[in-house]
Design a protein around this motif. Sequence first.
Motif, PDB file in Angstrom:
ATOM      1  N   ILE A 189       1.209   5.378  -0.095  1.00  0.00           N
ATOM      2  CA  ILE A 189       0.494   6.615   0.229  1.00  0.00           C
ATOM      3  C   ILE A 189       1.416   7.803  -0.028  1.00  0.00           C
ATOM      4  O   ILE A 189       2.630   7.713   0.186  1.00  0.00           O
ATOM      5  CB  ILE A 189       0.043   6.591   1.703  1.00  0.00           C
ATOM      6  CG1 ILE A 189      -0.936   5.419   1.944  1.00  0.00           C
ATOM      7  CG2 ILE A 189      -0.606   7.903   2.110  1.00  0.00           C
ATOM      8  CD1 ILE A 189      -1.230   5.164   3.408  1.00  0.00           C
ATOM      9  N   TRP A 209      -1.311   4.663  -4.253  1.00  0.00           N
ATOM     10  CA  TRP A 209      -2.668   4.144  -4.060  1.00  0.00           C
ATOM     11  C   TRP A 209      -3.608   5.234  -3.559  1.00  0.00           C
ATOM     12  O   TRP A 209      -4.745   5.355  -3.991  1.00  0.00           O
ATOM     13  CB  TRP A 209      -2.660   2.976  -3.075  1.00  0.00           C
ATOM     14  CG  TRP A 209      -4.008   2.586  -2.553  1.00  0.00           C
ATOM     15  CD1 TRP A 209      -4.495   2.753  -1.285  1.00  0.00           C
ATOM     16  CD2 TRP A 209      -5.078   1.972  -3.297  1.00  0.00           C
ATOM     17  NE1 TRP A 209      -5.782   2.286  -1.180  1.00  0.00           N
ATOM     18  CE2 TRP A 209      -6.164   1.801  -2.417  1.00  0.00           C
ATOM     19  CE3 TRP A 209      -5.215   1.562  -4.626  1.00  0.00           C
ATOM     20  CZ2 TRP A 209      -7.361   1.224  -2.811  1.00  0.00           C
ATOM     21  CZ3 TRP A 209      -6.422   0.980  -5.017  1.00  0.00           C
ATOM     22  CH2 TRP A 209      -7.469   0.815  -4.128  1.00  0.00           C
ATOM     23  N   GLU A 210      -3.108   6.065  -2.633  1.00  0.00           N
ATOM     24  CA  GLU A 210      -3.972   7.091  -2.050  1.00  0.00           C
ATOM     25  C   GLU A 210      -3.193   8.377  -1.815  1.00  0.00           C
ATOM     26  O   GLU A 210      -2.070   8.360  -1.293  1.00  0.00           O
ATOM     27  CB  GLU A 210      -4.573   6.609  -0.721  1.00  0.00           C
ATOM     28  CG  GLU A 210      -5.546   7.586  -0.096  1.00  0.00           C
ATOM     29  CD  GLU A 210      -6.225   7.037   1.153  1.00  0.00           C
ATOM     30  OE1 GLU A 210      -6.659   7.844   1.997  1.00  0.00           O
ATOM     31  OE2 GLU A 210      -6.316   5.795   1.290  1.00  0.00           O
ATOM     32  N   TYR A 213      -0.228   9.164  -8.751  1.00  0.00           N
ATOM     33  CA  TYR A 213      -1.524   8.574  -8.403  1.00  0.00           C
ATOM     34  C   TYR A 213      -2.270   8.120  -9.654  1.00  0.00           C
ATOM     35  O   TYR A 213      -2.853   7.028  -9.699  1.00  0.00           O
ATOM     36  CB  TYR A 213      -2.342   9.590  -7.619  1.00  0.00           C
ATOM     37  CG  TYR A 213      -3.753   9.172  -7.308  1.00  0.00           C
ATOM     38  CD1 TYR A 213      -4.012   8.173  -6.375  1.00  0.00           C
ATOM     39  CD2 TYR A 213      -4.832   9.778  -7.943  1.00  0.00           C
ATOM     40  CE1 TYR A 213      -5.317   7.794  -6.073  1.00  0.00           C
ATOM     41  CE2 TYR A 213      -6.127   9.413  -7.663  1.00  0.00           C
ATOM     42  CZ  TYR A 213      -6.373   8.417  -6.731  1.00  0.00           C
ATOM     43  OH  TYR A 213      -7.660   8.053  -6.458  1.00  0.00           O
ATOM     44  N   ILE A 227       0.875  -1.169   0.000  1.00  0.00           N
ATOM     45  CA  ILE A 227       0.000   0.000   0.000  1.00  0.00           C
ATOM     46  C   ILE A 227       0.912   1.219   0.000  1.00  0.00           C
ATOM     47  O   ILE A 227       1.788   1.357   0.858  1.00  0.00           O
ATOM     48  CB  ILE A 227      -0.924   0.021   1.234  1.00  0.00           C
ATOM     49  CG1 ILE A 227      -1.831  -1.214   1.241  1.00  0.00           C
ATOM     50  CG2 ILE A 227      -1.757   1.301   1.262  1.00  0.00           C
ATOM     51  CD1 ILE A 227      -2.654  -1.364   2.514  1.00  0.00           C
ATOM     52  N   ARG A 270      -2.321   8.592   8.145  1.00  0.00           N
ATOM     53  CA  ARG A 270      -3.146   7.703   7.319  1.00  0.00           C
ATOM     54  C   ARG A 270      -2.528   6.315   7.225  1.00  0.00           C
ATOM     55  O   ARG A 270      -3.237   5.307   7.254  1.00  0.00           O
ATOM     56  CB  ARG A 270      -3.328   8.302   5.927  1.00  0.00           C
ATOM     57  CG  ARG A 270      -4.209   7.480   4.999  1.00  0.00           C
ATOM     58  CD  ARG A 270      -5.576   7.225   5.570  1.00  0.00           C
ATOM     59  NE  ARG A 270      -6.468   6.581   4.616  1.00  0.00           N
ATOM     60  CZ  ARG A 270      -7.484   5.780   4.953  1.00  0.00           C
ATOM     61  NH1 ARG A 270      -7.741   5.537   6.239  1.00  0.00           N
ATOM     62  NH2 ARG A 270      -8.251   5.249   4.026  1.00  0.00           N
ATOM     63  N   VAL A 308      -3.176  11.959   0.232  1.00  0.00           N
ATOM     64  CA  VAL A 308      -3.744  12.531   1.449  1.00  0.00           C
ATOM     65  C   VAL A 308      -3.277  13.973   1.581  1.00  0.00           C
ATOM     66  O   VAL A 308      -2.386  14.425   0.863  1.00  0.00           O
ATOM     67  CB  VAL A 308      -3.330  11.715   2.691  1.00  0.00           C
ATOM     68  CG1 VAL A 308      -3.851  10.292   2.595  1.00  0.00           C
ATOM     69  CG2 VAL A 308      -1.813  11.712   2.863  1.00  0.00           C
ATOM     70  N   TYR A 319      -4.343   2.766   8.221  1.00  0.00           N
ATOM     71  CA  TYR A 319      -4.354   1.536   7.431  1.00  0.00           C
ATOM     72  C   TYR A 319      -3.796   0.381   8.242  1.00  0.00           C
ATOM     73  O   TYR A 319      -4.377  -0.717   8.295  1.00  0.00           O
ATOM     74  CB  TYR A 319      -3.510   1.714   6.169  1.00  0.00           C
ATOM     75  CG  TYR A 319      -4.268   2.129   4.938  1.00  0.00           C
ATOM     76  CD1 TYR A 319      -4.883   1.190   4.127  1.00  0.00           C
ATOM     77  CD2 TYR A 319      -4.353   3.469   4.572  1.00  0.00           C
ATOM     78  CE1 TYR A 319      -5.567   1.568   2.980  1.00  0.00           C
ATOM     79  CE2 TYR A 319      -5.041   3.863   3.433  1.00  0.00           C
ATOM     80  CZ  TYR A 319      -5.646   2.904   2.646  1.00  0.00           C
ATOM     81  OH  TYR A 319      -6.332   3.275   1.515  1.00  0.00           O
TER      82      TYR A 319
END
Length: 276
Positions: free
Chosen positions: A141, A198-199, A192, A139, A209, A201, A213
């Motif tokens: 971020i 993935w995300e 992104y 993941i 964040r 913020v 997760y």
Amino acid sequence: MDLVLYVGMSELPLITNIHEVPGGKIFQITMNRPEVHNAVNKEMADLFLEAWKTFQRDPELTVAVLHGAGDKAFCSGADLSGLDKMANLYLNQEEREEYAKNDPGPLGGSRIVQKKPVITVSHGYTYAGGLELFCHGHIRIAEPQAIFSVACRRWGVPLVDGGTVYLPRLLGWGSALPLILTGQRIRAERAYQLGLVWELVKKGKGLERAFSYATQLCKQPRDAMFADLNSALEGWNLPLQQALTIEARNTFPVMESKSTKEGVKRFLDGDRFWFR
């Protein structure tokens, strides 16, 4: 849980912390050389190898979170001022083949394939080997000011910590090859769009964040989660039937596991959990 956001209380170039949360433990890894944009020197690489082996081998550690200290960088790659100490340039041909097969990676454990969740979070420069480390996250971020590049292209230094492996697998050739060949910088929004991140913020919220997760991952039944991650990693490039066979092998040990039985019971008792 008290988060160690940006570390200033240690002189070590890489710091690890363990945070116990319901269902598991989060292994926080902080690259701590902000004065050089968290560039990896030999000392940090040695600590990295120790950290990744610890995460791999300790069954109590559920998920790892990797980030950089300071307010400028995730990691700018290898410290080129000490590259001679990290490169194995004086090996004979037989030794070089052994190195290629078994060395854990110049940045320290970067060739270890982790079978438990890893989260990487960038708030700034993510260059060269730093981009390779970022790609190791299952993941990924990023904050809006993060910037990504195979910056070592400018200096003739190759990707040797997984970049030519992970980038094509994550992005496909169409997006990975231009990044690899040109060293062009891309902003977080573009990363992104390509799937590198993935995300996205808000600025200053990346690590928070990531821990959200990680905490939620710890709450989920771990045997099925680990098995599915393993199936995805091992089966991605196999013929369809072989990949399905790998997935099927997980059925009985996972369904017989304590975590799955407890998870099914929670469902039958009316407990509902959605990842947020």
